[in-house]
Design an enzyme around this catalytic site. Structure first.
Site, PDB file in Angstrom:
ATOM      1  N   HIS A  50       0.832  -1.190   0.000  1.00 42.08           N
ATOM      2  CA  HIS A  50       0.000   0.000   0.000  1.00 42.08           C
ATOM      3  C   HIS A  50       0.875   1.252   0.000  1.00 42.08           C
ATOM      4  CE1 HIS A  50       0.482  -0.678   4.470  1.00 42.08           C
ATOM      5  NE2 HIS A  50       0.850   0.580   4.358  1.00 42.08           N
TER       6      HIS A  50
HETATM    7  P1  TYD Z   1      -2.670  -3.986   7.662  1.00 44.11           P
HETATM    8  O1  TYD Z   1      -2.842  -2.585   7.188  1.00 44.11           O
HETATM    9  O2  TYD Z   1      -3.302  -5.084   6.868  1.00 44.11           O
HETATM   10  O3  TYD Z   1      -1.132  -4.284   7.836  1.00 44.11           O
HETATM   11  P2  TYD Z   1      -0.014  -4.418   6.662  1.00 44.11           P
HETATM   12  O4  TYD Z   1      -0.130  -3.209   5.834  1.00 44.11           O
HETATM   13  O5  TYD Z   1       1.270  -4.479   7.406  1.00 44.11           O
HETATM   14  O6  TYD Z   1      -0.286  -5.683   5.919  1.00 44.11           O
HETATM   15  O7  TYD Z   1      -3.201  -4.047   9.156  1.00 44.11           O
HETATM   16  C1  TYD Z   1      -3.595  -5.254   9.758  1.00 44.11           C
HETATM   17  C2  TYD Z   1      -4.782  -4.990  10.670  1.00 44.11           C
HETATM   18  O8  TYD Z   1      -4.400  -4.121  11.748  1.00 44.11           O
HETATM   19  C3  TYD Z   1      -5.945  -4.342   9.962  1.00 44.11           C
HETATM   20  O9  TYD Z   1      -7.129  -4.950  10.442  1.00 44.11           O
HETATM   21  C4  TYD Z   1      -5.910  -2.903  10.433  1.00 44.11           C
HETATM   22  C5  TYD Z   1      -5.264  -2.991  11.787  1.00 44.11           C
HETATM   23  N1  TYD Z   1      -4.453  -1.815  12.154  1.00 44.11           N
HETATM   24  C6  TYD Z   1      -4.929  -0.951  13.129  1.00 44.11           C
HETATM   25  O10 TYD Z   1      -6.022  -1.119  13.708  1.00 44.11           O
HETATM   26  N2  TYD Z   1      -4.162   0.123  13.487  1.00 44.11           N
HETATM   27  C7  TYD Z   1      -2.959   0.362  12.910  1.00 44.11           C
HETATM   28  O11 TYD Z   1      -2.277   1.352  13.273  1.00 44.11           O
HETATM   29  C8  TYD Z   1      -2.490  -0.519  11.866  1.00 44.11           C
HETATM   30  C9  TYD Z   1      -1.174  -0.274  11.173  1.00 44.11           C
HETATM   31  C10 TYD Z   1      -3.274  -1.595  11.530  1.00 44.11           C
END
Ligand code: TYD
Length: 134
Positions: A50
């Protein structure tokens, strides 16, 4: 590309290492609104995929190692993180992927914004069209 690998200030002595980071400093040039960390990443998992519309981040591999693949829509670079004394500052509009996590890898992320799903661009084609209109 809008990223920088920076040396973090360390207060190492015979007892061990200590890194302290403050908002609005040379290392963290923004207000710190959120801190999170990635740990116990399962073998072979790749995360990220992303970019952001607004978020600035400083990523620190405090244990183990992993690779950050950074992409600005024109080129791709891989940064290997394996030291708690290095920080990877990533600008909002850089597409990021994280891979090759070692089992002991812990990535600490210091972020300029609260979590906001609307700030994410998770589709690479949409990312390309958004940055080409900036
Ligand atoms: P995600 O964005 O999928 O992580 P990555 O980009 O590393 O693959 O995040 C995983 C889960 O955690 C998703 O359900 C959103 C949650 N999350 C939060 O609640 N707060 C945060 O600060 C972050 C980074 C993720």
């Amino acid at each position: 590309m809008d990223y920088r690998l920076i040396d973090l200030p360390s207060h190492n002595d015979e007892r061990g290492g200590l890194v302290a980071l403050e908002a609005w400093s040379e290392w963290v040039p923004f207000e710190i609104k959120r801190v999170y960390y990635l740990f116990a990443t399962a073998q072979g998992v790749e995360r990220g995929f992303h970019a952001h519309r607004k978020l600035q981040q400083l990523c620190i591999c405090v244990s183990g190692s992993c690779d950050f693949v950074l992409d600005n829509g024109q080129s791709r670079e891989t940064v290997h993180l394996n030291s708690p004394l290095k920080g990877l500052r990533i600008g909002n509009s850089v597409w990021r992927e994280m891979k090759n996590f070692t089992p002991d890898c812990v990535i600490l992320v210091i972020a300029s914004e609260h979590y906001d799903e609307a700030d994410y661009i998770r589709d690479y084609q949409k990312y390309l069209s958004e940055i080409n209109h900036i």
